[in-house]
Design a protein around this motif. Structure first.
Motif, short mmCIF file in Angstrom:
data_model
loop_
_atom_site.label_atom_id
_atom_site.label_comp_id
_atom_site.label_asym_id
_atom_site.label_seq_id
_atom_site.Cartn_x
_atom_site.Cartn_y
_atom_site.Cartn_z
N UNK A 221 0.85 -1.19 0.00
CA UNK A 221 0.00 0.00 0.00
C UNK A 221 0.89 1.24 0.00
N UNK A 222 0.43 2.27 -0.68
CA UNK A 222 1.16 3.54 -0.69
C UNK A 222 0.14 4.66 -0.48
N UNK A 223 0.50 5.61 0.37
CA UNK A 223 -0.38 6.77 0.57
C UNK A 223 0.26 8.03 -0.03
N UNK A 269 4.40 1.10 4.98
CA UNK A 269 3.59 1.93 4.07
C UNK A 269 4.33 3.21 3.69
N UNK A 270 4.85 3.27 2.47
CA UNK A 270 5.46 4.54 2.05
C UNK A 270 4.39 5.63 1.94
N UNK A 271 4.75 6.83 2.35
CA UNK A 271 3.82 7.97 2.27
C UNK A 271 4.50 9.06 1.44
N UNK A 272 3.89 9.35 0.31
CA UNK A 272 4.45 10.35 -0.59
C UNK A 272 3.81 11.69 -0.26
N UNK A 273 4.60 12.66 0.17
CA UNK A 273 4.07 13.95 0.61
C UNK A 273 4.40 15.02 -0.43
N UNK A 274 3.34 15.66 -0.92
CA UNK A 274 3.50 16.68 -1.96
C UNK A 274 3.37 18.03 -1.27
N UNK A 299 8.38 9.98 1.72
CA UNK A 299 9.10 10.54 0.57
C UNK A 299 8.56 11.96 0.40
N UNK A 300 9.41 12.95 0.59
CA UNK A 300 8.96 14.34 0.50
C UNK A 300 9.28 14.91 -0.88
N UNK A 301 8.24 15.38 -1.57
CA UNK A 301 8.43 16.08 -2.84
C UNK A 301 8.22 17.56 -2.56
N UNK A 312 14.44 16.30 7.01
CA UNK A 312 14.98 15.44 8.08
C UNK A 312 14.06 14.25 8.36
N UNK A 313 14.64 13.06 8.44
CA UNK A 313 13.84 11.91 8.86
C UNK A 313 13.02 11.28 7.74
N UNK A 314 13.13 11.79 6.53
CA UNK A 314 12.42 11.16 5.41
C UNK A 314 13.29 10.03 4.85
N UNK A 315 12.69 9.11 4.08
CA UNK A 315 13.51 8.08 3.44
C UNK A 315 14.07 8.58 2.11
N UNK A 316 13.44 9.59 1.55
CA UNK A 316 13.94 10.19 0.30
C UNK A 316 13.28 11.54 0.10
N UNK A 317 13.95 12.39 -0.65
CA UNK A 317 13.34 13.66 -1.05
C UNK A 317 13.49 13.77 -2.56
#
Ligand code: F6R
Length: 364
Positions: A221-223, A269-274, A299-301, A312-317
């Motif tokens: 699942x991905x949010x 659960x990866x969470x993609x933040x826009x 994952x911060x976009x 800080x603290x994200x798995x990727x940007x």
């Protein structure tokens, strides 16, 4: 012809800066700093309400347009998916403009909704990519997108061209209603004209997004989270991912997390933040931190400032160029499309012809 690209979808993602520029070319006069629609004079001052109807990705373009029409033109906007609109007995009063958005111009539910709105006395505006389509023929106000033929079943370039047209339409509407000064109109035109270059800068991060894909491909699942006009980008990111990679994905308004979906968060659960810099940035980041506090993998976009402030603290940007909030949806559509694309490639699915889907849904 896919050219040098492995899939039509990839080609169509990469074409966006060009086709968005092409589309804007018939809606903006950059030198004069003016918006101008490619239709005969139309009196927007008589329009008291706008009803926007579409399906799927085109519906998400309509969702963004609602924010813009309300913000710029201060006109009330009603919005629905076509399959609901037709059967919920909508109240359509005199002085209403019904706006339909469609790549194909043939989607059965949207076309039926158009005919329903016409029978109820609404003026019919259509944003459509296929100029010979049924919807194009039945429009009072025909607002074409110039994306060129879209072959990949998952819509990409038609979507960002729809956003370009809708931004110009919102600005035109606002000017007609006396809600836009000369300076404000010039500003809007300037920002829109910057969109193609900013989309190119987004595409330049393709390699990083590809590198991230194997990690996301393992998820069940991905949010996706976003706010304001970028909330529909969360919905679009989730739709693209489920369509072509078959991973379960949902988009949420970031502020809704704590009302339920946050219960789903764990380290799987990866969470993609826009979250582009702008007036809503801090709010989105505080929702993101609630996710991180529960072990969520974010994952911060965002742009450089946003990543410096909250990476800080994200798995990727994934770093986007710094853009005006007006064009953020056009720019942030690109990384969510690329992420879905690379995850699907990593999973080995049929990207251009996903299972169970048709390019044009001509049945109810
Ligand atoms: C998503 C997708 C569909 C279409 C929807 C509407 O990638 O392609 O959700 O957006 O079927 O199609 P049109 O825009 O042709 O009315």
């Amino acid at each position: 012809d896919k050219g040098n690209h492995r899939h039509f979808m990839q080609k169509e993602i990469f074409e966006q800066p060009v086709v968005v520029a092409q589309t804007l070319g018939s809606y903006l006069r950059p030198l004069a700093g003016e918006v101008s629609l490619p239709i005969p004079e139309f009196d927007f001052t008589q329009i008291r309400r706008v009803t926007i109807v579409a399906c799927g990705t085109s519906f998400y373009a309509g969702m963004v347009a609602k924010y813009w029409f309300e913000q710029f033109a201060r006109v009330p906007v009603d919005l629905d998916v076509a399959s609901e609109f037709r059967y919920r007995e909508p109240v359509l009063e005199d002085g209403g403009l019904a706006l339909f958005i469609s790549q194909s111009g043939e989607t059965a539910d949207t076309l039926a909704a158009l005919r329903h709105a016409r029978a109820a006395g609404q003026k019919i505006a259509v944003v459509v990519n296929v100029p010979t389509s049924s919807m194009a023929r039945e429009a009072d106000l025909l607002l074409p997108t110039h994306a060129g033929p879209e072959i990949g079943v998952a819509s990409t370039k038609a979507f960002t061209c729809q956003l370009a047209v809708l931004a110009a339409l919102a600005a035109n509407f606002a000017r007609a209603k006396g809600r836009l000064s000369r300076e404000e109109e010039q500003e809007i035109v300037r920002h829109l004209a910057e969109a193609p270059a900013a989309m190119n800068a987004a595409i330049a991060h393709d390699d990083e997004i590809e590198a991230l894909a194997p990690l996301i491909a393992k998820a069940r699942d991905v949010l996706y989270l976003g706010r304001g006009p970028d909330y529909p980008m969360a919905l679009e990111g989730a739709l693209k991912l489920k369509e072509i990679s078959y991973i379960h994905a949902e988009g949420y308004a970031a502020g809704e997390m704590k009302h339920g979906p946050i219960a789903l968060i764990d380290e799987h659960v990866p969470v993609i933040v826009i979250a582009p810099s702008g007036p809503l940035f801090d709010k989105t980041v505080s929702n993101m931190q609630e996710v991180q506090a529960r072990g969520g993998k974010v994952v911060l976009i965002s742009d450089a400032e946003g990543i410096a402030a909250a990476g800080e603290g994200t798995i990727a940007t994934i770093e986007m160029p710094r853009v005006h909030p007006l064009i953020a949806p056009l720019v942030y559509a690109v990384p969510v499309q690329l992420l879905a694309y690379h995850v699907a490639v990593a999973k080995g699915t049929d990207v251009d012809q996903p299972r169970n889907l048709a390019k044009s849904v001509t049945v109810e």
